[in-house]
Design an enzyme around this catalytic site. Structure first.
Site, PDB file in Angstrom:
ATOM      1  N   GLU A 258     -19.995  -4.915 -58.869  1.00  0.00           N
ATOM      2  CA  GLU A 258     -19.660  -5.930 -58.154  1.00  0.00           C
ATOM      3  C   GLU A 258     -20.806  -5.254 -57.263  1.00  0.00           C
ATOM      4  O   GLU A 258     -21.396  -4.387 -57.573  1.00  0.00           O
ATOM      5  CB  GLU A 258     -18.920  -4.940 -57.384  1.00  0.00           C
ATOM      6  CG  GLU A 258     -18.373  -6.452 -55.658  1.00  0.00           C
ATOM      7  CD  GLU A 258     -18.635  -5.405 -54.983  1.00  0.00           C
ATOM      8  OE1 GLU A 258     -19.916  -5.305 -54.286  1.00  0.00           O
ATOM      9  OE2 GLU A 258     -18.231  -4.769 -54.237  1.00  0.00           O
ATOM     10  N   CYS A 297     -21.073  -4.455 -48.647  1.00  0.00           N
ATOM     11  CA  CYS A 297     -21.066  -5.473 -49.599  1.00  0.00           C
ATOM     12  C   CYS A 297     -21.276  -6.832 -48.987  1.00  0.00           C
ATOM     13  O   CYS A 297     -21.405  -7.496 -49.548  1.00  0.00           O
ATOM     14  CB  CYS A 297     -20.573  -5.389 -50.903  1.00  0.00           C
ATOM     15  SG  CYS A 297     -18.631  -5.055 -50.712  1.00  0.00           S
TER      16      CYS A 297
END
Length: 676
Positions: A258, A297
């Protein structure tokens, strides 16, 4: 001032920093507050410990055992939240940020604990999909199963969420039955260390189930096997370096990533100024720019609005950001804290300078802003900075450069197709949001851009009061994205658990599949119990234990009585001529629900006993109509047993109704709760 020594936990021992230790600074004051790292860790001993101790102990537990362990760990962490809050202030996080990281991480563990109990079996094998019939008569069948990997999961986490970032990986890993070695980012590792100590001190984890590396991994990745997994969160550059490791490539070692993501938010063409959607859009953008000082993120990096509304968005956003108080995160009036370090601050400013070649800064001056209760020269503080790119089609860096802080760029679009093309230029993101009240706009955006994003978040006046926000990954849904976002899928409920399990196709007879799956498969051996199954406790019932009823004739009077009593006078049951014209029926037939109602009376044992409640039916199918004068018989078989607590468990019964010629009339699963 005494420096906090951030220890590692390796092969059952706490190990203090040694050679190679790095200093860690306070995000608020810039002072050195801790040090972490140890180049002398025996990484092979750590791997051996996890494989020899942690793995077997976890695999000996059922999914439900592990789920109960997760719940207990979450409760234990919840008892010590204040310790974690107090440490986290030094990372620059406000109390609101701490709730996202610490409470959010604990909440994620609770969700996986719940899903483990509700959606996974009280067994060691997870069944993926239904039985596949591979032969004409059903003597040779197929079933996909998932079993625990027999290695270790190496978790490499980012600095921005030292608790949630660990727990969102750890929960599905432990539920899968795989031990973990956690490597947090050094900058915030002291918070992760505290959380790990709480869990280890609880005594809830088997030996070897959890280890901690506070510092570098050394050559650990070169020692992994096909049974191991690496799960990474961080930059695309680091992810590329890790996934390109020759040993990992040669051995096809699983790598879940990720990474960088140019997430976007789109103001729908219907969301004019003054509408609830416009106000919601501005609020979402402001929140995503300032929460965790933009170090998320999932934060909104690119903002898209209809060209004629760009100025209105800038004006409204400027007004909201003007109320944003930057300062010491422990102070009550602070709305946004500091970035994690001065090094991160410099990196954000460097990336902002790249953006400035294609966009003009319209909000926020990093050289002139107020900070409450702290020195902006010493702490890692920055104001929210909004850039405006007037030519998004010609621009490149605004679509590929992520300033990982309170920085976003707004751009105008002409129509929905133009918005879709601009959003997709991010080349893969974790999340894109669309604020619209027009379902057709939502559909068009989904069809045009879903392939580029791991999650699409739609919000409007109807859902805004209960929505969780653009930047909130939920453990129920996948967290990841294609392309630039890394191509991984974390979380997602049971999907997240599958990263740490092997899917295998098994083939064999019904008896073989029953033994492996611990779920009775039609065609497997049936057992005649010593008494009516409803008189036997959950513990005593055996898979395959079967009861056959006597035949019962279905009369025309039964059909008419049922129709008049229930009000279901559908023509197939009451009108002979109309029923004969129906291609599915030979004439008047019995109601399907009449048949299963009679079936209950044919297999029930009416006296008080271990059966506590009927909790429902699953997979009900009607295969063949029953005419007046025909007879039916019921077969009741113990299909699956799931223990719920020390007092009772759920029994899943396979029920079939057949006629006198043994043709299948109906089939379903009956669920009951039985005393243990």
């Amino acid at each position: 001032m005494t420096l906090h020594q951030v220890n590692s936990f390796a092969a059952g021992e706490w190990i203090s920093p040694g050679s190679g230790a790095r200093p860690i600074e306070s995000a608020v004051t810039g002072d050195i507050i801790a040090e972490a790292g140890n180049n002398a860790l025996d990484v092979q001993a750590m791997l051996n410990h996890a494989r020899a101790k942690g793995g077997p102990a976890l695999r000996a537990m059922t999914f439900h055992d592990r789920a109960r362990m997760l719940k207990a760990l979450a409760l234990k962490l919840g008892e010590h939240k204040k310790v974690l809050y107090d440490l986290s202030f030094s990372t620059g996080a406000t109390q609101a940020d701490n709730l996202i990281d610490i409470d959010g991480g604990i909440g994620t563990m609770f969700v996986f604990a719940s899903k483990g109990r509700r959606e996974m079996p009280d067994a060691h094998v997870y069944l993926d999909g239904e039985i596949e019939q591979l032969s004409r008569n059903g003597t040779f069948l197929g079933q996909h199963i998932c079993t625990s990997l027999q290695g270790v999961a190496v978790h490499i986490n980012a600095f921005n969420f030292p608790v949630w970032g660990m727990l969102e990986k750890l929960a599905p890993t432990l539920l899968a039955g795989v031990p973990a070695i956690v490597k947090p980012a050094t900058a915030t590792s002291y918070v992760t260390e505290a959380a790990v100590r709480i869990m280890l001190d609880s005594g809830l984890l088997p030996e070897g189930a959890l280890q901690l590396v506070s510092g570098g991994l050394g050559d650990m990745l070169d020692r992994l096997t096909l049974q191991d997994v690496v799960s990474f969160t961080g930059s695309a550059q680091t992810a590329l370096k890790l996934r390109s490791n020759p040993h990992m490539l040669e051995n096809s070692i699983r790598f879940v990533a990720e990474q960088d993501s140019l997430n976007a938010s789109v103001l729908g063409p219907d969301a004019d100024p003054g509408t609830p959607e416009f106000e919601l859009f501005v609020k979402e953008v402001q929140r995503e720019m300032t929460t965790k000082a933009g170090q998320k993120c999932t934060a909104i990096r690119r903002i898209f609005a209809p060209e004629n509304h760009v100025e209105a968005v800038i004006e409204a956003l400027s007004a909201r950001l003007a109320k944003n108080v930057i300062g010491d995160p422990q102070l009550e009036g602070t709305r946004m804290g500091a970035l994690v370090s001065n090094g991160q601050k410099r990196d954000v400013l460097e990336k902002a300078e790249i953006l400035s070649a294609e966009a003009e800064r319209v909000i926020g001056n990093p050289d002139n802003f107020d900070v409450l209760g702290a020195d902006p020269e010493k702490g890692a503080f920055l104001p929210p900075m909004l850039y405006h790119c007037a030519s998004p089609d010609a621009a490149m860096r605004v679509h590929d450069t992520e300033a990982f802080g309170p920085v976003s760029t707004i751009m105008g679009y002409k129509d929905a197709d133009h918005a879709i093309s601009l959003v997709n230029r991010g080349e893969g993101s974790l999340v894109a949001s669309v604020i619209t009240h027009d379902p057709n706009v939502a559909r068009e955006m989904a069809l045009g851009s879903a392939a580029f994003h791991g999650r699409l978040y739609f919000n409007n006046r109807d859902s805004m009061k209960e929505s969780t926000g653009h930047g909130s990954p939920l453990p129920h849904m996948v967290h990841g994205g294609p392309g630039r976002a890394g191509g991984g899928e974390e979380l997602g409920g049971v999907r997240g658990v599958m990263h740490y399990m092997q899917r295998t196709a098994i083939q064999g007879s019904p008896d073989i599949l029953t033994a492996i799956s611990q779920k009775w498969v039609p065609g497997a051996a049936e057992i005649k119990g010593p008494a009516h199954p409803f008189t036997r406790t959950f513990h005593d019932l055996q898979l395959g234990e079967t009861l056959y009823s006597d035949l019962r004739e279905i009369t025309l009077a039964d059909i008419e009585t049922f129709a008049n009593f229930t009000g279901d006078t559908f023509y197939a049951h009451m009108d002979q001529a109309a029923a004969e014209r129906n291609p599915f029926f030979p004439g008047r037939v019995a109601h399907g629900y009449l048949l299963i109602s009679f079936a209950a009376g044919m297999f029930v044992e009416p006296n008080e006993g271990p059966v506590l409640a009927n909790t429902g039916l699953d997979n009900l199918r009607f295969m063949k109509p029953v005419e007046p004068g025909e007879s039916i018989r019921v077969r009741l078989t113990v299909k699956k047993k799931t223990r719920r607590n020390d007092d009772y468990g759920e029994v899943r019964w396979h029920v079939t109704l057949t006629n006198k010629d043994e043709d299948l009339v109906a089939e379903y699963d009956l669920l009951t709760m039985n005393a243990y």
